[in-house]
Design a protein around this motif. Structure first.
Motif, PDB file in Angstrom:
ATOM      1  N   THR A  82       0.852  -1.186   0.000  1.00 39.64           N
ATOM      2  CA  THR A  82       0.000   0.000   0.000  1.00 39.64           C
ATOM      3  C   THR A  82       0.888   1.237   0.000  1.00 39.64           C
ATOM      4  O   THR A  82       2.002   1.222   0.539  1.00 39.64           O
ATOM      5  CB  THR A  82      -0.933   0.030   1.213  1.00 39.64           C
ATOM      6  N   TYR A  83       0.376   2.314  -0.597  1.00 39.48           N
ATOM      7  CA  TYR A  83       1.133   3.541  -0.777  1.00 39.48           C
ATOM      8  C   TYR A  83       0.446   4.667  -0.014  1.00 39.48           C
ATOM      9  O   TYR A  83      -0.729   4.954  -0.244  1.00 39.48           O
ATOM     10  CB  TYR A  83       1.224   3.894  -2.268  1.00 39.48           C
ATOM     11  N   ARG A  84       1.186   5.279   0.897  1.00 42.75           N
ATOM     12  CA  ARG A  84       0.661   6.374   1.706  1.00 42.75           C
ATOM     13  C   ARG A  84       1.468   7.635   1.389  1.00 42.75           C
ATOM     14  O   ARG A  84       2.678   7.693   1.654  1.00 42.75           O
ATOM     15  CB  ARG A  84       0.755   6.016   3.189  1.00 42.75           C
ATOM     16  N   TYR A  85       0.799   8.647   0.852  1.00 44.58           N
ATOM     17  CA  TYR A  85       1.485   9.862   0.406  1.00 44.58           C
ATOM     18  C   TYR A  85       1.446  10.912   1.511  1.00 44.58           C
ATOM     19  O   TYR A  85       0.411  11.147   2.128  1.00 44.58           O
ATOM     20  CB  TYR A  85       0.841  10.387  -0.874  1.00 44.58           C
ATOM     21  N   GLU A  86       2.586  11.533   1.732  1.00 42.72           N
ATOM     22  CA  GLU A  86       2.727  12.534   2.780  1.00 42.72           C
ATOM     23  C   GLU A  86       3.222  13.820   2.141  1.00 42.72           C
ATOM     24  O   GLU A  86       4.407  13.984   1.860  1.00 42.72           O
ATOM     25  CB  GLU A  86       3.658  12.032   3.874  1.00 42.72           C
ATOM     26  N   GLY A  87       2.276  14.713   1.870  1.00 44.19           N
ATOM     27  CA  GLY A  87       2.622  15.938   1.180  1.00 44.19           C
ATOM     28  C   GLY A  87       2.875  15.670  -0.296  1.00 44.19           C
ATOM     29  O   GLY A  87       2.530  14.630  -0.839  1.00 44.19           O
ATOM     30  N   VAL A  91       6.402   9.459  -0.082  1.00 46.58           N
ATOM     31  CA  VAL A  91       5.498   8.318  -0.058  1.00 46.58           C
ATOM     32  C   VAL A  91       6.111   7.236   0.828  1.00 46.58           C
ATOM     33  O   VAL A  91       7.323   7.040   0.851  1.00 46.58           O
ATOM     34  CB  VAL A  91       5.220   7.770  -1.473  1.00 46.58           C
ATOM     35  N   VAL A  92       5.251   6.569   1.581  1.00 44.35           N
ATOM     36  CA  VAL A  92       5.647   5.409   2.386  1.00 44.35           C
ATOM     37  C   VAL A  92       4.989   4.187   1.753  1.00 44.35           C
ATOM     38  O   VAL A  92       3.771   4.134   1.606  1.00 44.35           O
ATOM     39  CB  VAL A  92       5.210   5.559   3.856  1.00 44.35           C
ATOM     40  N   ILE A  93       5.798   3.220   1.367  1.00 41.06           N
ATOM     41  CA  ILE A  93       5.325   1.996   0.727  1.00 41.06           C
ATOM     42  C   ILE A  93       5.421   0.881   1.752  1.00 41.06           C
ATOM     43  O   ILE A  93       6.518   0.513   2.177  1.00 41.06           O
ATOM     44  CB  ILE A  93       6.166   1.671  -0.518  1.00 41.06           C
ATOM     45  N   GLU A  94       4.274   0.355   2.170  1.00 37.34           N
ATOM     46  CA  GLU A  94       4.235  -0.602   3.279  1.00 37.34           C
ATOM     47  C   GLU A  94       3.583  -1.905   2.844  1.00 37.34           C
ATOM     48  O   GLU A  94       2.676  -1.905   2.009  1.00 37.34           O
ATOM     49  CB  GLU A  94       3.449  -0.015   4.446  1.00 37.34           C
ATOM     50  N   LYS A 102       5.189  -6.580   6.789  1.00 39.61           N
ATOM     51  CA  LYS A 102       5.313  -5.429   7.673  1.00 39.61           C
ATOM     52  C   LYS A 102       6.645  -4.707   7.485  1.00 39.61           C
ATOM     53  O   LYS A 102       7.335  -4.378   8.451  1.00 39.61           O
ATOM     54  CB  LYS A 102       5.129  -5.857   9.136  1.00 39.61           C
ATOM     55  N   ARG A 103       6.967  -4.496   6.254  1.00 40.81           N
ATOM     56  CA  ARG A 103       8.139  -3.696   5.930  1.00 40.81           C
ATOM     57  C   ARG A 103       7.698  -2.394   5.263  1.00 40.81           C
ATOM     58  O   ARG A 103       6.563  -2.258   4.844  1.00 40.81           O
ATOM     59  CB  ARG A 103       9.070  -4.464   4.995  1.00 40.81           C
ATOM     60  N   ALA A 104       8.640  -1.473   5.164  1.00 38.85           N
ATOM     61  CA  ALA A 104       8.311  -0.183   4.559  1.00 38.85           C
ATOM     62  C   ALA A 104       9.512   0.353   3.794  1.00 38.85           C
ATOM     63  O   ALA A 104      10.667   0.146   4.185  1.00 38.85           O
ATOM     64  CB  ALA A 104       7.879   0.822   5.624  1.00 38.85           C
ATOM     65  N   ILE A 105       9.221   1.013   2.694  1.00 36.43           N
ATOM     66  CA  ILE A 105      10.217   1.779   1.953  1.00 36.43           C
ATOM     67  C   ILE A 105       9.801   3.243   2.020  1.00 36.43           C
ATOM     68  O   ILE A 105       8.638   3.579   1.786  1.00 36.43           O
ATOM     69  CB  ILE A 105      10.297   1.335   0.476  1.00 36.43           C
ATOM     70  N   TYR A 106      10.761   4.106   2.360  1.00 37.09           N
ATOM     71  CA  TYR A 106      10.511   5.535   2.393  1.00 37.09           C
ATOM     72  C   TYR A 106      11.135   6.154   1.143  1.00 37.09           C
ATOM     73  O   TYR A 106      12.336   6.010   0.900  1.00 37.09           O
ATOM     74  CB  TYR A 106      11.119   6.159   3.648  1.00 37.09           C
ATOM     75  N   LEU A 116      15.532  11.533  -6.622  1.00 37.20           N
ATOM     76  CA  LEU A 116      14.669  10.598  -5.914  1.00 37.20           C
ATOM     77  C   LEU A 116      15.538   9.728  -5.033  1.00 37.20           C
ATOM     78  O   LEU A 116      16.523   9.144  -5.495  1.00 37.20           O
ATOM     79  CB  LEU A 116      13.895   9.730  -6.914  1.00 37.20           C
ATOM     80  N   THR A 117      15.208   9.667  -3.742  1.00 38.72           N
ATOM     81  CA  THR A 117      15.928   8.800  -2.816  1.00 38.72           C
ATOM     82  C   THR A 117      14.944   7.834  -2.174  1.00 38.72           C
ATOM     83  O   THR A 117      13.780   8.178  -1.956  1.00 38.72           O
ATOM     84  CB  THR A 117      16.645   9.614  -1.715  1.00 38.72           C
ATOM     85  N   TYR A 118      15.409   6.617  -1.877  1.00 40.63           N
ATOM     86  CA  TYR A 118      14.541   5.644  -1.235  1.00 40.63           C
ATOM     87  C   TYR A 118      15.369   4.581  -0.538  1.00 40.63           C
ATOM     88  O   TYR A 118      16.493   4.269  -0.942  1.00 40.63           O
ATOM     89  CB  TYR A 118      13.561   5.004  -2.229  1.00 40.63           C
ATOM     90  N   LYS A 119      14.781   4.036   0.546  1.00 35.95           N
ATOM     91  CA  LYS A 119      15.465   3.013   1.333  1.00 35.95           C
ATOM     92  C   LYS A 119      14.441   2.272   2.175  1.00 35.95           C
ATOM     93  O   LYS A 119      13.465   2.859   2.647  1.00 35.95           O
ATOM     94  CB  LYS A 119      16.530   3.635   2.242  1.00 35.95           C
ATOM     95  N   GLY A 120      14.682   0.988   2.381  1.00 34.91           N
ATOM     96  CA  GLY A 120      13.830   0.190   3.248  1.00 34.91           C
ATOM     97  C   GLY A 120      14.169   0.390   4.706  1.00 34.91           C
ATOM     98  O   GLY A 120      15.258   0.871   5.057  1.00 34.91           O
ATOM     99  N   ASN A 121      13.241   0.001   5.587  1.00 33.78           N
ATOM    100  CA  ASN A 121      13.435   0.206   7.027  1.00 33.78           C
ATOM    101  C   ASN A 121      13.937  -1.036   7.734  1.00 33.78           C
ATOM    102  O   ASN A 121      13.891  -1.121   8.957  1.00 33.78           O
ATOM    103  CB  ASN A 121      12.133   0.677   7.683  1.00 33.78           C
TER     104      ASN A 121
END
Length: 286
Positions: A82-87, A91-94, A102-106, A116-121
């Motif tokens: 699921t994709y949750r957009y913040e502003g 986006v937080v991809i969970e 139960k992982r997330a990519i920011y 564009l930058t991104y990394k998993g938690n």
């Protein structure tokens, strides 16, 4: 290629980057709005056998809100995100990646949409820094650090991919991977490799961002950002190590609906010019 790697077996961590505090999630200036025809589902066949399915959902702004990818041969879920957009920028991809849940990519773009930058938690997640030129990737740097317990061994892997463009398309990508290792015995080793992929295109526009299925990438992030955003449809790829032509290549043929959208795309993987696998992607739309 390193840009494909997701370490599914690592344990989730609470460490890692976090996006800015959310502003208005319906911000009309969002840089995650998709411009292409919204694809509802893609089914992938080998002959008459269904191999995979991709299913998509979107919000009222045409931003991706859910991606489900299933391996139909084993009845297993490869991604359920699921994709949750913040502003406008974040986006937080969970959700579930393979066997890990139960992982997330920011992921975040800058306000000029140049980076564009991104990394998993999770522990061991790779970090990505991607630069864009008029919306098309120009380079991506991927890094990963590993240290064994008690510090007896450590390594640093850095992969750099440079994309060359022509007529709004990625004509080639050059990926250089460097691995540096060291031990507590003061020994170490450095290794480097370079792989070049060269792409050919038709004169038909890519209205569904099908390039994301063909160019190695972090699909969950690239598809939502509508990357690689090549203007035309890819018809083939050849691969080189240095100046040496490698046996692996592929070709793609298309069928179209009346409006120019992809009806189906058939990818043939080749080894030394002989077909080794044929996959047909069948599209349906909202």
């Amino acid at each position: 290629m390193a840009a494909l790697i997701l370490c599914f077996s690592c344990k989730p961590s609470t460490d890692g980057p976090h996006p800015e505090e959310p502003t208005d999630p319906t911000d009309p200036t969002s840089l995650w709005v998709m411009e292409n025809d919204p694809v509802e589902q893609v089914k992938v066949y080998a002959g008459t056998k269904l191999l995979e399915t991709y299913k998509y959902e979107y919000d009222d702004m045409n931003r991706l809100t859910r991606l489900v990818r299933r391996d139909e041969t084993s009845a297993s879920t490869l991604m359920d995100l699921t994709y949750r957009y913040e502003g406008a920028l974040n986006v937080v991809i969970e959700g579930a990646f393979g066997t890990a849940s139960k992982r997330a990519i920011y992921a975040s773009v800058d306000e000029d949409d140049w980076n564009l930058t991104y990394k998993g938690n999770w522990d061991g997640a790779m970090d990505y820094a991607l630069s864009m030129d008029e919306g098309t990737p120009s380079s991506v740097v991927t890094g990963y650090d590993f240290s064994a317990p008690q510090g007896w061994y450590s390594s640093r892997i850095v992969s750099r991919t440079k994309y060359d463009g022509k007529n709004g398309d990625i004509s080639s990508s050059v990926t250089t991977t460097d691995i540096k290792t060291s031990t507590d015995k003061k020994t170490g080793a450095d290794n480097s490799s370079k792989v070049t992929c060269r792409y050919t295109y038709s004169d038909r526009e890519d209205l569904q961002n099908f390039g994301a299925y063909l160019i190695p990438c972090n699909f969950a992030v690239w598809y939502a950002k509508e990357l690689p955003k090549c203007r035309h449809l890819i018809t083939g790829m050849t691969m080189y190590r240095g100046d040496v032509l490698l046996p692996e290549s592929f070709s793609v043929e298309y069928e179209f609906n009346d409006n120019g959208s992809i009806k189906s795309a058939t990818r043939t993987d080749l080894c030394s010019g002989k077909a080794v696998a044929v996959r047909k992607y069948v599209f349906s739309y909202l």
